[in-house]
Design an enzyme around this catalytic site. Sequence first.
Site, PDB file in Angstrom:
ATOM      1  CG  LEU A 262      24.052 -66.025 -22.314  1.00 53.46           C
ATOM      2  CD1 LEU A 262      25.035 -65.832 -23.471  1.00 53.46           C
ATOM      3  CD2 LEU A 262      24.163 -67.432 -21.733  1.00 53.46           C
TER       4      LEU A 262
ATOM      5  CE  LYS B  67      20.336 -62.222 -16.378  1.00 56.65           C
ATOM      6  NZ  LYS B  67      21.701 -62.215 -16.954  1.00 56.65           N
TER       7      LYS B  67
ATOM      8  CB  SER C 129      15.356 -67.981 -15.667  1.00 51.60           C
ATOM      9  OG  SER C 129      15.291 -66.712 -16.249  1.00 51.60           O
TER      10      SER C 129
END
Length: 184
Positions: free
Chosen positions: A14, A19, A87
Site C-alpha cells: 500500500l 516501499k 502494483s
Amino acid sequence: MGTHGGLVVWLTGLSGAGKSTLAVLLAEELRERGHAVEILDGDEVRRVLSQGLGFSRADRDANVERIAYVAKLLARHGVIVITAAISPYREARARARHEIERFVEVYVRCPVEVCAARDVKGLYKKALAGEIPSFTGVSDPYEEPETPEIVVDTSVETPAESAGRILVGLEELGYLPSLPARVG
C-alpha cells in the site's frame, strides 16, 4: 540460480507501507556489496514514463507493464533492479513475473490503518474525504500477494530490520552470496 546475473526485486504494498524507504536502504547495501543497482520508484515512473495514465485498472496495469519492461532490460544487463510500486493487482504482477527471468516478489505488508496514520503525502486524508477517487486500500482494492518469496511487515519492523530480512531472503534464495553477520 547463481549470483552473477541481474535481478528484479519487486516491492509491492500500500501507499505509505515503506516501499521507497526500503528500496533506498536495499540499494545502498547492495551497492556497498559491489552490485550495479537501479531503483524504479512508482511515483517517479508515473511522472516520467506514465504521465498520461490515470488510475483506472487498465492504466494501473499499463504502468506496471512499463515498470516491468524497463526492469527486465536492466536486469538482462546484470543490474539489480528494485521496484517500489503499489502494483495493486495480482494479475499484473504475475505478468511481470512471467516476463522477468529473475524475479523476487516482496510483499511490504502494513495495515491500511497504519499507512493512513503515517500519511506522509496526505493522500489517505484526501481519499477518505472523497477527494481522490479509486485510491488503493480505501476505494480501490489492493490484492495481497498469495505466494511472495519474501514478506516484511513494516508496522512491526524498523526499516533497517525489514531491509535486513529482504537481504537475508535474497541470500537464502541464492540470488546473493551470504555475508557474515555484522556486529554493532
